[in-house]
Design a protein around this motif. Structure first.
Motif, PDB file in Angstrom:
ATOM      1  N   VAL A   7      28.717   9.868  66.938  1.00 57.54           N
ATOM      2  CA  VAL A   7      28.297   9.390  65.631  1.00 57.54           C
ATOM      3  C   VAL A   7      29.318   8.457  65.005  1.00 57.54           C
ATOM      4  CG1 VAL A   7      29.280  11.258  64.253  1.00 57.54           C
ATOM      5  CG2 VAL A   7      27.201  10.114  63.477  1.00 57.54           C
ATOM      6  N   HIS A   8      30.605   8.672  65.317  1.00 56.98           N
ATOM      7  CA  HIS A   8      31.645   7.866  64.698  1.00 56.98           C
ATOM      8  C   HIS A   8      31.846   6.527  65.400  1.00 56.98           C
ATOM      9  CE1 HIS A   8      32.546  11.155  62.071  1.00 56.98           C
ATOM     10  NE2 HIS A   8      32.718  11.951  63.100  1.00 56.98           N
ATOM     11  N   ARG A  76      44.802   6.877  53.429  1.00 59.08           N
ATOM     12  CA  ARG A  76      44.440   5.461  53.540  1.00 59.08           C
ATOM     13  C   ARG A  76      42.942   5.283  53.796  1.00 59.08           C
ATOM     14  NH1 ARG A  76      49.428   4.984  56.348  1.00 59.08           N
ATOM     15  NH2 ARG A  76      48.347   5.112  58.358  1.00 59.08           N
ATOM     16  N   ILE A  77      42.393   6.123  54.664  1.00 62.89           N
ATOM     17  CA  ILE A  77      40.957   6.013  54.954  1.00 62.89           C
ATOM     18  C   ILE A  77      40.130   6.341  53.720  1.00 62.89           C
ATOM     19  CG2 ILE A  77      39.059   7.096  56.238  1.00 62.89           C
ATOM     20  CD1 ILE A  77      40.925   7.278  58.644  1.00 62.89           C
ATOM     21  N   LEU A  78      40.517   7.382  53.005  1.00 56.24           N
ATOM     22  CA  LEU A  78      39.780   7.743  51.789  1.00 56.24           C
ATOM     23  C   LEU A  78      39.833   6.626  50.756  1.00 56.24           C
ATOM     24  CD1 LEU A  78      40.876  11.483  51.391  1.00 56.24           C
ATOM     25  CD2 LEU A  78      38.581  10.652  51.970  1.00 56.24           C
ATOM     26  N   ALA A  79      41.003   5.985  50.632  1.00 61.26           N
ATOM     27  CA  ALA A  79      41.177   4.945  49.616  1.00 61.26           C
ATOM     28  C   ALA A  79      40.478   3.640  50.001  1.00 61.26           C
ATOM     29  CB  ALA A  79      42.662   4.688  49.392  1.00 61.26           C
ATOM     30  N   ARG A  81      38.190   3.061  52.777  1.00 60.68           N
ATOM     31  CA  ARG A  81      36.847   3.113  53.373  1.00 60.68           C
ATOM     32  C   ARG A  81      35.833   3.861  52.534  1.00 60.68           C
ATOM     33  NH1 ARG A  81      37.320  -0.936  57.049  1.00 60.68           N
ATOM     34  NH2 ARG A  81      39.177  -0.635  58.357  1.00 60.68           N
ATOM     35  N   GLN A  82      36.322   4.749  51.665  1.00 57.99           N
ATOM     36  CA  GLN A  82      35.434   5.590  50.862  1.00 57.99           C
ATOM     37  C   GLN A  82      34.335   6.190  51.738  1.00 57.99           C
ATOM     38  OE1 GLN A  82      34.124   3.162  47.558  1.00 57.99           O
ATOM     39  NE2 GLN A  82      36.131   3.240  46.576  1.00 57.99           N
ATOM     40  N   PRO A  83      34.715   6.958  52.749  1.00 62.21           N
ATOM     41  CA  PRO A  83      33.737   7.473  53.714  1.00 62.21           C
ATOM     42  C   PRO A  83      32.743   8.433  53.076  1.00 62.21           C
ATOM     43  CG  PRO A  83      35.837   8.587  53.976  1.00 62.21           C
ATOM     44  CD  PRO A  83      36.073   7.455  53.017  1.00 62.21           C
ATOM     45  N   VAL A  91      37.332  13.488  57.879  1.00 64.20           N
ATOM     46  CA  VAL A  91      38.629  13.298  57.228  1.00 64.20           C
ATOM     47  C   VAL A  91      39.079  14.596  56.552  1.00 64.20           C
ATOM     48  CG1 VAL A  91      39.891  12.027  55.443  1.00 64.20           C
ATOM     49  CG2 VAL A  91      38.234  10.825  56.883  1.00 64.20           C
ATOM     50  N   LEU A  92      38.161  15.249  55.846  1.00 68.39           N
ATOM     51  CA  LEU A  92      38.523  16.495  55.172  1.00 68.39           C
ATOM     52  C   LEU A  92      38.885  17.591  56.178  1.00 68.39           C
ATOM     53  CD1 LEU A  92      35.826  16.603  52.328  1.00 68.39           C
ATOM     54  CD2 LEU A  92      38.225  15.930  52.147  1.00 68.39           C
ATOM     55  N   ALA A  93      38.143  17.652  57.288  1.00 69.58           N
ATOM     56  CA  ALA A  93      38.432  18.650  58.310  1.00 69.58           C
ATOM     57  C   ALA A  93      39.802  18.410  58.932  1.00 69.58           C
ATOM     58  CB  ALA A  93      37.351  18.636  59.386  1.00 69.58           C
ATOM     59  N   VAL A  94      40.163  17.160  59.144  1.00 68.24           N
ATOM     60  CA  VAL A  94      41.484  16.844  59.701  1.00 68.24           C
ATOM     61  C   VAL A  94      42.586  17.251  58.726  1.00 68.24           C
ATOM     62  CG1 VAL A  94      43.037  14.953  60.342  1.00 68.24           C
ATOM     63  CG2 VAL A  94      40.707  15.015  61.255  1.00 68.24           C
TER      64      VAL A  94
END
Length: 241
Positions: A7-8, A76-79, A81-83, A91-94
């Protein structure tokens, strides 16, 4: 919505794909390092190898550095990419998984410190059979939890969750045995207390492996199975059928 291994890879941005893959790769690297620390801490204890134990104790900084690296990557990904949906869950699981892995590293360091104390005492150590048995069990749980994360395998993750209760029972039985031994031979108090701390550390490793497995179910299914009963766990397996 369930996610699969592919999926990713569906994003238009190749850079975003690479960032998500790097998260998983770096998490597995951290997991491998923690596995190695735990294994070597137990070897150091069994063989009375204070030099190896000191190496494990001091190498805890490497695990901490990987946690900081992964936290920065996730931020950085959260800021940027706003996934959403499964990407956000990844991201949260990691983030959650790195916290548990860092704590497993801490427990391995505790085992190493107690191994040094025991090796320097030159006393006969009681309880090593129990330590070896429980350490084999929790190391297997950790390995399966990491495999489940790498493969997005919720069935394997649920099996890890079920194993935690068995480890708790083994831990309680071992502690009762050591308490009895201390009462019968008060001279063993110091060494037995060190072994008890080691058993406690191993029991905590099992708890954190259980947490890792729960993160896998959250990642793949979007289900929070913390504090879940047997019926809920069975439901996860039924959905995999």
């Amino acid at each position: 919505m369930d996610i699969t291994r592919d999926v990713h890879s569906q994003h238009i941005s190749r850079q975003f794909n690479q960032e998500l893959e790097a998260l998983k790769t770096h998490l597995m690297t951290m997991g491998g390092l923690v596995e190695k620390q735990l294994k070597e801490a137990i070897i150091a204890l069994a063989e009375g190898d204070s030099k190896l134990a000191a190496y494990v104790r001091d190498n805890d900084e490497a695990v901490n550095a990987l946690q900081l690296q992964l936290d920065n990557e996730c931020t950085r990904i959260l800021a940027r990419r706003q996934p959403a949906a499964s990407d956000l869950r990844l991201v949260l699981a990691v983030i959650r998984a790195t916290s548990d892995l860092e704590r497993i590293g801490d427990e391995a360091s505790k085992i190493a410190r107690n191994a040094i104390t025991l090796s320097e005492s030159n006393e006969a150590v009681r309880g090593l059979i129990e330590v070896r048995h429980i350490s084999d069990h929790v190391r297997h749980m950790l390995r399966d939890a990491l495999t489940a994360f790498a493969r997005f395998d919720t069935q394997l993750a649920v099996s890890v969750v079920r194993e935690d209760e068995l480890v708790d029972n083994e831990y309680s039985s071992a502690m009762r045995s050591l308490v009895t031994f201390m009462v019968e031979d008060p001279r063993s108090l110091s060494s037995v207390l060190n072994v008890m701390w080691i058993l406690r550390a191993l029991e905590r490793v099992g708890d954190h492996a259980d947490n890792l497995a729960e993160h896998v179910v959250y990642l793949v299914k979007g289900m929070d199975i913390r504090h879940s009963d047997a019926d809920t766990l069975e439901q996860v397996n039924d959905e995999n059928a």
